[in-house]
Design a protein around this motif. Structure first.
Motif: not given
Ligand code: ZN
Length: 339
Positions: A165-170, A240-245
């Motif tokens: 997960p990236c920071l935005r996922c968490v 649903d992560c805007p950054v990594c997905a």
């Protein structure tokens, strides 16, 4: 391989091959405060061949309690942190190539800064810069290691884009401005810096020497005063992560509004010119000397007027102390530095 790294080479997971890899690596350290200088020192000692440092601030006496790389002399000279850090690193390990940049990390320079880097270490003190680093690292598939410490509490997580997960996922959103404790409002003790930076640096060594299997794979939270240590296991990246997905790099693409930043709890505002400019300190000092007290060194110019103190950097970025009102700071900037 010289004697210098012999004890590290004896450590089996690193060995001679790992050492070669470290020597051939380049790491970007974002922020040269307490965490960043701890990263930089440890990596220079470990023989990471190339270090790139970036920091926007200068050294003050209140840094010395925890920013162990700096000295009273650095604070007296009000050196920019990146410059002083690079200087000390050269004395610690002259074989390491150090690039130091005195600037604010923002969307216009972050991608250039991480070019050719194998890894990024987070030594920043704010969420907006971390989101920016996260966006840039995910976009360019560079691993980065998040870390934060305040009071006696610290947290760290290693991000491998599209693998973890990236920071935005968490953390979908940053804490609201003023709602989260900061080092300037809640204080900080040095041991938590040592602990968080130790975990970050160890993760860096694992990644750089090809030992991803030994990463801690968690959101690690430590409280050295309350004797708590918690690890929250990380699952897959959030779908649903805007950054990594979805590949939406909001922090990188955001226009404008980064002209001024309130420097948390410091009764200070940072003003950045919309376009990088080179300031001639001699001319500016000449212009300002009738209005207040001026002094400058090769990196910063300091100007005191009434209750305010302006510190101007070569690129025209300024830190205005004595106010936490952005508009007032802007007007002081316009009045004395001009754009
Ligand atoms: Zn993500």
């Amino acid at each position: 391989m010289n004697e210098r790294y012999s004890r590290q080479i004896l450590f089996d997971p690193i060995g001679r091959e790992g050492q070669e890899r470290l020597l051939a690596s380049r790491v970007l350290v974002v922020g040269c405060g307490a965490l960043g200088t701890a990263h930089a020192e440890a990596l220079a000692r470990a023989g990471v061949g190339r270090l790139r440092l970036v920091d926007r601030d200068f050294i003050e006496p209140s840094n010395l309690q925890r920013q162990t790389m700096f000295t009273e002399r650095d604070a007296r000279e009000r050196l920019p942190k990146a410059v002083a850090c690079a200087r000390h690193l050269k004395e610690i390990n002259s074989e390491v190539e150090v690039e130091a940049e005195v600037s604010d990390v923002n969307r216009t320079n972050v991608e250039r800064l991480l070019q050719d880097c194998d890894l990024v270490l987070d030594g920043t003190d704010n969420f907006s810069t971390r989101y920016l680093v996260n966006d840039a690292c995910v976009k360019h598939k560079v691993n980065w290691i998040y870390g934060a410490a305040v009071s006696s509490y610290g947290v760290t997580m290693t991000v491998r884009p599209h693998t973890t997960p990236c920071l935005r996922c968490v953390f979908e959103e940053a804490p609201e401005a003023g709602s989260a404790p900061t080092c300037d409002t809640s204080g900080v003790i040095m041991p938590i810096i040592s602990m968080v930076s130790a975990v970050q640096v160890t993760e860096a060594l694992k990644l750089l020497t090809g030992h991803a299997e030994s990463l801690h794979n968690s959101l690690m939270q430590l409280d050295v005063w309350r004797n708590e240590w918690r690890r929250i296991r990380l699952a897959e990246p959030n779908e649903d992560c805007p950054v990594c997905a979805k590949g939406i790099y909001q922090s990188l693409d955001a226009e404008g509004n980064d002209f001024a930043a309130v420097l948390c709890g410091r009764d200070a505002i940072q003003i950045s010119p919309p376009k990088a400019t080179a300031i001639d300190f001699e001319r500016l000092a000449e212009r300002l000397k009738a209005s207040g007290e001026v002094s400058f060194n090769p990196y910063t110019l300091r100007f005191r007027v009434g209750d305010y103190e302006l510190t101007v950097f070569r690129d025209a970025r300024s830190i205005i102390r004595g106010t936490d009102d952005v508009n007032h700071a802007r007007s002081l900037y316009a009045r004395y530095v001009g754009v």
